[in-house]
Design a protein around this motif. Structure first.
Motif, PDB file in Angstrom:
ATOM      1  N   ILE A   1      31.634  -1.462   6.145  1.00 37.18           N
ATOM      2  CA  ILE A   1      31.811   0.025   6.270  1.00 37.18           C
ATOM      3  C   ILE A   1      31.657   0.626   4.928  1.00 37.18           C
ATOM      4  CG2 ILE A   1      33.335   2.078   6.742  1.00 37.18           C
ATOM      5  CD1 ILE A   1      34.567   0.188   9.158  1.00 37.18           C
ATOM      6  N   TYR A   2      32.189   0.097   3.818  1.00 31.64           N
ATOM      7  CA  TYR A   2      32.172   0.330   2.420  1.00 31.64           C
ATOM      8  C   TYR A   2      30.662   0.121   2.028  1.00 31.64           C
ATOM      9  CZ  TYR A   2      32.977   0.522  -2.473  1.00 31.64           C
ATOM     10  OH  TYR A   2      32.887   0.690  -3.807  1.00 31.64           O
ATOM     11  N   SER A   3      30.174  -1.165   2.367  1.00 34.12           N
ATOM     12  CA  SER A   3      28.814  -1.343   1.941  1.00 34.12           C
ATOM     13  C   SER A   3      27.786  -0.298   2.404  1.00 34.12           C
ATOM     14  CB  SER A   3      28.361  -2.762   2.485  1.00 34.12           C
ATOM     15  OG  SER A   3      27.170  -3.173   1.963  1.00 34.12           O
TER      16      SER A   3
ATOM     17  N   PRO B   1      20.498   2.705  13.731  1.00 35.45           N
ATOM     18  CA  PRO B   1      21.537   3.006  12.561  1.00 35.45           C
ATOM     19  C   PRO B   1      20.824   2.511  11.187  1.00 35.45           C
ATOM     20  CG  PRO B   1      22.228   0.906  13.623  1.00 35.45           C
ATOM     21  CD  PRO B   1      21.110   1.706  14.526  1.00 35.45           C
ATOM     22  N   GLY B   2      21.250   2.747   9.867  1.00 43.34           N
ATOM     23  CA  GLY B   2      22.639   3.292   9.633  1.00 43.34           C
ATOM     24  C   GLY B   2      23.006   4.790   9.922  1.00 43.34           C
ATOM     25  N   LEU B   3      23.886   4.946  10.554  1.00 41.85           N
ATOM     26  CA  LEU B   3      24.204   6.537  10.898  1.00 41.85           C
ATOM     27  C   LEU B   3      24.369   7.397   9.563  1.00 41.85           C
ATOM     28  CD1 LEU B   3      26.415   6.177  13.933  1.00 41.85           C
ATOM     29  CD2 LEU B   3      24.171   6.899  13.937  1.00 41.85           C
ATOM     30  N   ASP B   4      25.226   6.946   8.834  1.00 39.75           N
ATOM     31  CA  ASP B   4      25.606   7.842   7.608  1.00 39.75           C
ATOM     32  C   ASP B   4      24.415   7.926   6.644  1.00 39.75           C
ATOM     33  OD1 ASP B   4      25.645   5.165   6.971  1.00 39.75           O
ATOM     34  OD2 ASP B   4      27.586   5.065   5.894  1.00 39.75           O
TER      35      ASP B   4
ATOM     36  N   PRO C   1       0.701  -1.188  -0.084  1.00 37.06           N
ATOM     37  CA  PRO C   1       0.062   0.009   0.049  1.00 37.06           C
ATOM     38  C   PRO C   1       0.892   1.253  -0.125  1.00 37.06           C
ATOM     39  CG  PRO C   1       0.087  -0.838   2.179  1.00 37.06           C
ATOM     40  CD  PRO C   1       0.892  -1.992   1.105  1.00 37.06           C
ATOM     41  N   TYR C   2       2.242   0.963   0.118  1.00 41.19           N
ATOM     42  CA  TYR C   2       3.026   2.163  -0.133  1.00 41.19           C
ATOM     43  C   TYR C   2       4.064   1.878  -1.168  1.00 41.19           C
ATOM     44  CZ  TYR C   2       5.164  -1.059   3.159  1.00 41.19           C
ATOM     45  OH  TYR C   2       5.631  -2.192   3.673  1.00 41.19           O
ATOM     46  N   ARG C   3       4.831   3.155  -1.655  1.00 39.82           N
ATOM     47  CA  ARG C   3       5.892   2.957  -2.649  1.00 39.82           C
ATOM     48  C   ARG C   3       7.105   2.381  -1.949  1.00 39.82           C
ATOM     49  NH1 ARG C   3       8.964   8.081  -5.332  1.00 39.82           N
ATOM     50  NH2 ARG C   3      10.112   6.835  -6.822  1.00 39.82           N
ATOM     51  N   ILE C   4       7.801   1.466  -2.726  1.00 41.54           N
ATOM     52  CA  ILE C   4       8.881   1.075  -2.061  1.00 41.54           C
ATOM     53  C   ILE C   4      10.119   1.161  -3.152  1.00 41.54           C
ATOM     54  CG2 ILE C   4      10.326  -1.289  -1.660  1.00 41.54           C
ATOM     55  CD1 ILE C   4       7.675  -2.297  -0.868  1.00 41.54           C
ATOM     56  N   VAL C   5      11.114   1.793  -2.727  1.00 40.65           N
ATOM     57  CA  VAL C   5      12.511   2.164  -3.437  1.00 40.65           C
ATOM     58  C   VAL C   5      13.590   1.283  -2.964  1.00 40.65           C
ATOM     59  CG1 VAL C   5      13.879   3.861  -4.222  1.00 40.65           C
ATOM     60  CG2 VAL C   5      11.638   4.503  -3.942  1.00 40.65           C
ATOM     61  N   ILE C   6      14.188   0.598  -3.818  1.00 44.21           N
ATOM     62  CA  ILE C   6      15.295  -0.196  -3.392  1.00 44.21           C
ATOM     63  C   ILE C   6      16.459   0.512  -4.109  1.00 44.21           C
ATOM     64  CG2 ILE C   6      16.051  -2.601  -3.553  1.00 44.21           C
ATOM     65  CD1 ILE C   6      13.406  -3.675  -3.554  1.00 44.21           C
ATOM     66  N   LEU C   7      17.489   0.569  -3.244  1.00 50.15           N
ATOM     67  CA  LEU C   7      18.877   1.341  -3.846  1.00 50.15           C
ATOM     68  C   LEU C   7      19.912   0.084  -3.609  1.00 50.15           C
ATOM     69  CD1 LEU C   7      18.370   4.889  -2.151  1.00 50.15           C
ATOM     70  CD2 LEU C   7      17.543   4.019  -4.295  1.00 50.15           C
ATOM     71  N   ASP C   8      20.837   0.565  -4.526  1.00 51.83           N
ATOM     72  CA  ASP C   8      21.676  -0.351  -4.446  1.00 51.83           C
ATOM     73  C   ASP C   8      22.963  -0.285  -3.505  1.00 51.83           C
ATOM     74  OD1 ASP C   8      21.442  -1.574  -7.131  1.00 51.83           O
ATOM     75  OD2 ASP C   8      22.136  -0.136  -8.213  1.00 51.83           O
ATOM     76  N   GLU C   9      23.323  -1.284  -3.025  1.00 52.68           N
ATOM     77  CA  GLU C   9      24.404  -1.738  -2.012  1.00 52.68           C
ATOM     78  C   GLU C   9      25.436  -2.630  -2.324  1.00 52.68           C
ATOM     79  OE1 GLU C   9      24.896  -2.262   2.700  1.00 52.68           O
ATOM     80  OE2 GLU C   9      22.846  -2.014   2.052  1.00 52.68           O
ATOM     81  N   VAL C  10      26.714  -2.681  -2.102  1.00 48.54           N
ATOM     82  CA  VAL C  10      27.378  -3.568  -2.490  1.00 48.54           C
ATOM     83  C   VAL C  10      27.285  -4.831  -1.671  1.00 48.54           C
ATOM     84  CG1 VAL C  10      29.273  -2.122  -3.212  1.00 48.54           C
ATOM     85  CG2 VAL C  10      29.701  -3.019  -1.176  1.00 48.54           C
TER      86      VAL C  10
END
Length: 408
Positions: free
Chosen positions: A83-85, A112-115, A63-72
């Motif tokens: 940390i890099y991921s 988290p994540g903090l960044d 019922p809501y929009r899902i955005v999936i972003l890349d991560e290594v």
């Protein structure tokens, strides 16, 4: 229609295992019912099982929009790759926010994540919209004893992370936390907002009961065995070695204890090897669905909150399920908030973490109780679950906070 952006790097999505405990899935659903248009941003990498998400039809039907972003992605909790991921996810988030043409009315971010939370907070400040953080864990505090327990060196090593955490806490217009303990840590660094509260992760007690009651006869328990159940991650923060050794001591003293260990994690293989070396009769089930997990809890004679001494965990995910099962608890947590709950509701016995003999004494004490006395402890646990951990009653506080900030 008001729009809310939810940034939750670590979460479960519809149709995925583990989403029964997904705080953010429920928050998004409740916001939609409240009349909000919701977008949730998460990672393609699933921290829960170290896999990568693929396109799923159930995502489209949410019922809501899902955005999936890349991560290594990464495989070890404590590693430079992690940390890099996490940095790579934050870069994906920054690009998405920069390219977005949406006008949101509030940003709600997981910490988290903090960044990634920092990036979300900066975006909210630039847009002059409220920024709310949901403090799920405290970094870098949780890492001190897991990486390098040398106070001065640890403080120096983790000072950049601490500064980042302080910045995130400080820029929030509203603070929600999963425990009073975590709320107090975040509040110290925030003079901006008077809107601060905590809501335990909890569980859906009604669904817990419905699923377990229809499954209760599937699992058979020998009448002469005293089952003690642990659920959750098999990782560095949890004191499974003491559980195995303490239960073995009890068995050697004539108590027919069987540890039931439900879950998986980075130390699963190590724990199994230790159990084998000890000659333990522990049952490792691996990951199981919520219904099976709840059924094991209900079948058990007691549950165990087995946490390492220096771990700063407060009220963990598993507590709501433990209490909902109505079983007495053996508690190794030294968290003052949790100890106060146990003292007030009297639902179990404490033992000294990382001390197998202390656990054996607590098991012996529990096993010597009459059935009626253990049932009373279990009833007290269930009462606490209904009063403080039932999501249907507690999560509206989160929506109320968002309403206050959006309409401020």
């Amino acid at each position: 229609m008001k729009k809310v952006l939810v940034v939750a790097q670590f979460t479960q999505l519809p149709g995925e295992k583990g989403n029964n405990r997904s705080r953010f899935k429920l928050i998004c659903e409740m916001l939609v019912k409240e009349g909000y248009e919701v977008t949730v941003i998460t990672s393609r990498f699933r921290e829960l099982d170290r896999t990568f998400r693929k396109n799923n039809e159930e995502y489209k039907n949410a019922p809501y929009r899902i955005v999936i972003l890349d991560e290594v992605g990464y495989y070890k909790n404590i590693s430079f790759k992690r940390i890099y991921s996490m940095w790579s996810f934050t870069q994906s988030l920054k690009k998405f926010l920069k390219d977005s043409n949406e006008d949101y009315d509030l940003v709600y971010a997981c910490v988290p994540g903090l960044d990634s939370a920092l990036a979300a907070g900066k975006y909210a400040n630039q847009k002059n919209i409220p920024f709310v953080i949901d403090v799920q864990d405290v970094w870098p505090e949780v890492m001190y004893d897991l990486v390098l327990d040398v106070p001065l060196i640890s403080n120096i090593l983790f000072s950049p992370l601490q500064l980042m955490a302080n910045r995130v806490y400080g820029m929030a217009d509203g603070i929600m936390a999963v425990s009073k303990t975590y709320l107090e840590i975040a509040k110290v660094k925030n003079s901006k907002s008077s809107i601060k509260d905590y809501v335990y992760i909890g569980t859906d007690i009604e669904n817990f009961d419905l699923s377990v009651n229809g499954h209760i006869n599937v699992i058979e328990k020998p009448v002469d065995e005293f089952w003690i159940a642990y659920i959750g991650s098999l990782g560095h923060s949890y004191d499974i070695y003491t559980f195995i050794e303490g239960a073995k001591l009890a068995k050697e003293k004539g108590i027919n204890v069987r540890p039931i260990i439900l879950g998986s994690g980075p130390l699963e293989k190590d724990f199994k090897e230790f159990a084998k070396k000890m000659g333990s009769n522990a049952l490792f089930t691996g990951w199981v669905d919520h219904t099976t997990m709840g059924t094991y809890l209900k079948k058990s004679d007691a549950v165990i909150n087995s946490i390492k001494r220096k771990t700063p965990a407060s009220i963990t995910n598993k507590v709501g399920d433990y209490l909902s099962s109505g079983r007495p608890m053996l508690n190794g947590s030294l968290n003052l908030e949790f100890l106060e709950l146990l003292e007030n509701y009297k639902f179990g016995f404490n033992y000294e973490p990382e001390n197998p003999k202390s656990l054996y004494i607590a098991i012996d004490k529990m096993a010597k109780l009459s059935m009626k006395e253990r049932e009373l402890m279990g009833q007290n646990a269930r009462k606490l679950a209904e009063e403080e951990f039932n999501r249907k009653n507690t999560y509206p506080k989160i929506i109320k906070m968002i309403n206050l900030l959006v309409n401020k």
